[in-house]
Each structure stands twice: as structure tokens, then as C-alpha cells.
Design a protein around this motif. Structure first.
Motif, PDB file in Angstrom:
ATOM      1  N   PRO A   1      73.153  -7.687  70.169  1.00 19.83           N
ATOM      2  CA  PRO A   1      72.860  -8.789  69.242  1.00 19.83           C
ATOM      3  C   PRO A   1      74.055  -9.726  69.070  1.00 19.83           C
ATOM      4  N   LEU A   2      73.772 -11.032  68.989  1.00 23.03           N
ATOM      5  CA  LEU A   2      74.836 -12.005  68.765  1.00 23.03           C
ATOM      6  C   LEU A   2      75.422 -11.773  67.375  1.00 23.03           C
ATOM      7  N   GLN A   3      76.751 -11.745  67.303  1.00 26.05           N
ATOM      8  CA  GLN A   3      77.388 -11.418  66.040  1.00 26.05           C
ATOM      9  C   GLN A   3      78.724 -12.134  65.916  1.00 26.05           C
ATOM     10  N   ILE A   4      78.869 -12.917  64.867  1.00 25.59           N
ATOM     11  CA  ILE A   4      80.116 -13.616  64.598  1.00 25.59           C
ATOM     12  C   ILE A   4      81.099 -12.625  63.978  1.00 25.59           C
ATOM     13  N   ASP A   5      82.376 -12.658  64.421  1.00 24.28           N
ATOM     14  CA  ASP A   5      83.372 -11.747  63.853  1.00 24.28           C
ATOM     15  C   ASP A   5      83.480 -11.935  62.349  1.00 24.28           C
ATOM     16  N   ILE A   6      83.739 -13.167  61.928  1.00 23.78           N
ATOM     17  CA  ILE A   6      83.854 -13.464  60.505  1.00 23.78           C
ATOM     18  C   ILE A   6      83.297 -14.851  60.228  1.00 23.78           C
ATOM     19  N   LEU A   7      82.512 -14.958  59.170  1.00 22.80           N
ATOM     20  CA  LEU A   7      82.007 -16.249  58.697  1.00 22.80           C
ATOM     21  C   LEU A   7      82.532 -16.460  57.279  1.00 22.80           C
ATOM     22  N   ILE A   8      83.203 -17.588  57.063  1.00 24.21           N
ATOM     23  CA  ILE A   8      83.700 -17.922  55.734  1.00 24.21           C
ATOM     24  C   ILE A   8      82.959 -19.159  55.229  1.00 24.21           C
ATOM     25  N   VAL A   9      82.260 -19.000  54.118  1.00 23.01           N
ATOM     26  CA  VAL A   9      81.503 -20.104  53.525  1.00 23.01           C
ATOM     27  C   VAL A   9      82.226 -20.585  52.271  1.00 23.01           C
ATOM     28  N   LYS A  10      82.469 -21.855  52.218  1.00 25.06           N
ATOM     29  CA  LYS A  10      83.166 -22.445  51.077  1.00 25.06           C
ATOM     30  C   LYS A  10      82.212 -22.542  49.889  1.00 25.06           C
TER      31      LYS A  10
ATOM     32  N   ALA B   1      93.942 -22.224  56.338  1.00 20.37           N
ATOM     33  CA  ALA B   1      92.589 -22.590  55.923  1.00 20.37           C
ATOM     34  C   ALA B   1      92.439 -24.066  55.574  1.00 20.37           C
ATOM     35  N   LYS B   2      93.475 -24.868  55.817  1.00 14.01           N
ATOM     36  CA  LYS B   2      93.392 -26.299  55.499  1.00 14.01           C
ATOM     37  C   LYS B   2      92.330 -27.005  56.340  1.00 14.01           C
ATOM     38  N   LEU B   3      92.053 -26.464  57.518  1.00 14.98           N
ATOM     39  CA  LEU B   3      91.043 -27.054  58.403  1.00 14.98           C
ATOM     40  C   LEU B   3      89.625 -26.782  57.909  1.00 14.98           C
ATOM     41  N   PHE B   4      89.476 -25.760  57.076  1.00 15.67           N
ATOM     42  CA  PHE B   4      88.152 -25.282  56.696  1.00 15.67           C
ATOM     43  C   PHE B   4      87.282 -26.371  56.062  1.00 15.67           C
ATOM     44  N   ARG B   5      85.976 -26.270  56.376  1.00 14.75           N
ATOM     45  CA  ARG B   5      84.958 -27.086  55.725  1.00 14.75           C
ATOM     46  C   ARG B   5      83.982 -26.127  55.044  1.00 14.75           C
ATOM     47  N   ASP B   6      82.704 -26.429  55.055  1.00 18.88           N
ATOM     48  CA  ASP B   6      81.748 -25.580  54.322  1.00 18.88           C
ATOM     49  C   ASP B   6      81.421 -24.280  55.057  1.00 18.88           C
TER      50      ASP B   6
ATOM     51  N   LEU C   1      80.993 -27.703  59.999  1.00 18.06           N
ATOM     52  CA  LEU C   1      81.376 -26.521  60.772  1.00 18.06           C
ATOM     53  C   LEU C   1      82.824 -26.593  61.242  1.00 18.06           C
ATOM     54  N   THR C   2      83.484 -25.442  61.306  1.00 17.69           N
ATOM     55  CA  THR C   2      84.793 -25.349  61.961  1.00 17.69           C
ATOM     56  C   THR C   2      84.853 -24.048  62.757  1.00 17.69           C
ATOM     57  N   LEU C   3      85.735 -24.011  63.742  1.00 17.33           N
ATOM     58  CA  LEU C   3      85.963 -22.808  64.540  1.00 17.33           C
ATOM     59  C   LEU C   3      87.443 -22.433  64.473  1.00 17.33           C
ATOM     60  N   THR C   4      87.704 -21.146  64.304  1.00 16.86           N
ATOM     61  CA  THR C   4      89.073 -20.635  64.299  1.00 16.86           C
ATOM     62  C   THR C   4      89.179 -19.477  65.284  1.00 16.86           C
ATOM     63  N   PHE C   5      90.131 -19.568  66.195  1.00  7.52           N
ATOM     64  CA  PHE C   5      90.386 -18.513  67.168  1.00  7.52           C
ATOM     65  C   PHE C   5      91.707 -17.837  66.799  1.00  7.52           C
ATOM     66  N   VAL C   6      91.673 -16.512  66.622  1.00  7.18           N
ATOM     67  CA  VAL C   6      92.868 -15.770  66.217  1.00  7.18           C
ATOM     68  C   VAL C   6      93.224 -14.757  67.304  1.00  7.18           C
ATOM     69  N   CYS C   7      94.455 -14.821  67.793  1.00  5.76           N
ATOM     70  CA  CYS C   7      94.869 -13.878  68.841  1.00  5.76           C
ATOM     71  C   CYS C   7      96.377 -13.676  68.800  1.00  5.76           C
ATOM     72  N   SER C   8      96.863 -12.748  69.605  1.00 10.24           N
ATOM     73  CA  SER C   8      98.296 -12.435  69.638  1.00 10.24           C
ATOM     74  C   SER C   8      99.017 -13.124  70.787  1.00 10.24           C
TER      75      SER C   8
ATOM     76  N   PRO D   1      85.779 -29.443  64.361  1.00 12.78           N
ATOM     77  CA  PRO D   1      87.196 -29.136  64.144  1.00 12.78           C
ATOM     78  C   PRO D   1      87.495 -27.691  64.546  1.00 12.78           C
ATOM     79  N   MET D   2      88.571 -27.497  65.304  1.00  9.10           N
ATOM     80  CA  MET D   2      88.918 -26.165  65.791  1.00  9.10           C
ATOM     81  C   MET D   2      90.416 -25.923  65.638  1.00  9.10           C
ATOM     82  N   GLN D   3      90.773 -24.645  65.457  1.00 13.25           N
ATOM     83  CA  GLN D   3      92.188 -24.298  65.413  1.00 13.25           C
ATOM     84  C   GLN D   3      92.418 -22.951  66.085  1.00 13.25           C
ATOM     85  N   LEU D   4      93.657 -22.763  66.525  1.00 14.59           N
ATOM     86  CA  LEU D   4      94.093 -21.533  67.162  1.00 14.59           C
ATOM     87  C   LEU D   4      95.223 -20.953  66.320  1.00 14.59           C
TER      88      LEU D   4
END
Length: 276
Positions: A39-48, A60-65, A108-115, A149-152
Motif C-alpha cells: 500500500p502507498l504510504q507517506i512517511d510523515i504528513l504534517i497538517v497545519k 518548517a519555514k517552508l511549510f504550508r497547509d 502542498l510542500t515536500l520535504t526530503f530528509v537524509c544523511s 515548494p520542496m526542501q532537502l
């Protein structure tokens, strides 16, 4: 004739097959193709919740709704495929609603988190999609040039002062001041279930570095009380097994071994069964 909802998709599929009949040697048609094995599954969804509120945290300055976050573990890499997968999730999230624009695409915004800095992925985005990178703080990179809007976020580069528990999610912690600082911060927050979960993970991922500390602090002992107890029991069992084996070599009887090791005969029989 009873009026029912017409099923147009099967008809379209059949008509398409007929239309492309002459091309069947070079085309393969799949109906109702399963997009993923799970099943398609988003790691984390943050709703404002408060839409007019300004977010102060730098990450989180990039965040929208509606904010979709993809996280990669320290030993994993962010690939080109990961980008398109998460971008696809955003499109599905926006469109899979009861009303048109129930989720406004502009919220909508996308955030990619990695090492690890994903050079190949960023190179592809620049060459193919015209998306370029702009640094907006320690470990924070905006991906500019797309309607969404996207951020890494590069975990190890994030500001320790502002993002301590995120940037400490690593496998390369240093024994000494860094480990001791971690334990101090844990002591301050150990009543939080989230803190305990994070600490548990970090400690397991950096166990060798933890053991370098000659005197394990009380906080770590408390956190791993069950594991330490189990390890201690395994150690005692191993020592007892070695003692039993030596006495067997001396042709001692089970009752003699039990008496000399001050334990019961049933335990001795179980140990003998294990060591053969």
C-alpha cells in the motif's frame, strides 16, 4: 431498460486494444495495473492547524497547509526514484479527495530528509526538470523551480541548537563529550515517551561508542535495564555451562556436579542437554 451507471473503463480498454491491434508486436497493455507491491504510504504528513500562524522553526519555514515528508535512514540514500515516488504521493494525496481542490495544490510542500547529500538526484533534477538548489541555513536546502515548494534536510548538517534530536539521529556519534551530552539531554527529557524512543534507537545504533565510556551512566542502565539483565543472565548461564563441562570431563556424576555448583540436578541435566 433499467438505468444503471455505465462502466466506461472496460469499454475504453477494449476500444484501445482494437485501435492498437496493428501495434501489438511492440506494445504491451496492462489493465488496472497495480502501482506498488505494498500500500502507498507517506512517511510523515504534517497538517497545519492554524493556517495564518507563522512557523518559526527553520526546518518548517517552508511549510504550508499540507506537508509531506520522506525520511531516509542513516545507511540509506535518496535516489531519483525516491524523488518521483514522493512527488507522485503528493499528486495522489491532492487528488484522492471527495471534492475538487479539497486540498489546494498550492498548499502542498515536500520535504526530503537524509544523511547523505544526494548529488545524483540533484544533478538529474537540474538537468531534466530545471530544479536548482538554494541553501537556506545549516543542512537546509530549498529545491527551486517547481510549482510545489520542496526542501532537502541533511541530518548531520542541521543546527544542533535548534534541531538537536534530529541531528543526533546518526550512527557515528563520538564517545566522550558527545555521548555525555546526549545522556544529559536524555535525563532532562526522559519522562517523554518520544524521547525514550529516540534514545533507545540512538543507543542501539551507537552501542560500541557507548561501551567506550568506562562507566555507563545510570540513565543508560535504566533505559536498557531489561537488556542488561538478560545479558547478565546469559553470562551466568555460559559460565555455569563451562563449569559443568569441566566437571563432566572429570567423570563427575550429575548429583556431584549439582552439589559442587550449588544448584539442582534438573538444571544440570538441561545444561548437559544443551552442550551435548
Amino acid at each position: 431498460m433499467e438505468k444503471t451507471k455505465l462502466q466506461w473503463h472496460p469499454g475504453f480498454s477494449a476500444a484501445l486494444k482494437m485501435t492498437l491491434e496493428s501495434e501489438k508486436e511492440c506494445l504491451e497493455i496492462h489493465e488496472e495495473f497495480q502501482l506498488s507491491k505494498k500500500p502507498l504510504q507517506i512517511d510523515i504528513l504534517i497538517v497545519k492547524k492554524l493556517k495564518e500562524t507563522t512557523i518559526k522553526k527553520s526546518i518548517a519555514k517552508l511549510f504550508r497547509d499540507h506537508n509531506i515528508i520522506e525520511y531516509k535512514a542513516p545507511d540509506d540514500y535518496l535516489s531519483i526514484n525516491d524523488f518521483y515516488k514522493v512527488y507522485g504521493y503528493a499528486c495522489i494525496y491532492q487528488s484522492d479527495t471527495d471534492r475538487v481542490k479539497e486540498v489546494d495544490p498550492e498548499t502542498l510542500t515536500l520535504t526530503f530528509v537524509c544523511s547523505h547529500y544526494p548529488r545524483e538526484m540533484l544533478k538529474h533534477l537540474k538537468q531534466v526538470r530545471g530544479i536548482h538548489v538554494e541553501k537556506h541555513g545549516p543542512g537546509i536546502y530549498y529545491l527551486k523551480g517547481d510549482p510545489i515548494p520542496m526542501q532537502l534536510l541533511i541530518v548531520k548538517e542541521l543546527s544542533k541548537a535548534e534541531n538537536y534530536w534530529l541531528q543526533i539521529l546518526r550512527t557515528d556519534l563520538k564517545a566522550g563529550p558527545e555521548i555525555r551530552e546526549l545522556m544529559t539531554n536524555y535525563e532532562k527529557n526522559k519522562k517523554s515517551k518520544d524521547c525514550v524512543a529516540v534514545m533507545n534507537l540512538i543507543a542501539r545504533a551507537n552501542w560500541k561508542q557507548m561501551e567506550v565510556e568506562k562507566k555507563m551512566c545510570d540513565a543508560l542502565k535504566e533505559l536498557f535495564a531489561d537488556e542488561l539483565k538478560e545479558a547478565d543472565e546469559r553470562g551466568r548461564e555460559q559460565l555455569l555451562a563451562e563449569q559443568v563441562e569441566k566437571k563432566l570431563q572429570k567423570k563427575k556424576s550429575i548429583s556431584e556436579i549439582a552439589d559442587e555448583l550449588e544448584t539442582d540436578e534438573q538444571t544440570i541435566r538441561m545444561i548437559i542437554g544443551k552442550i551435548g
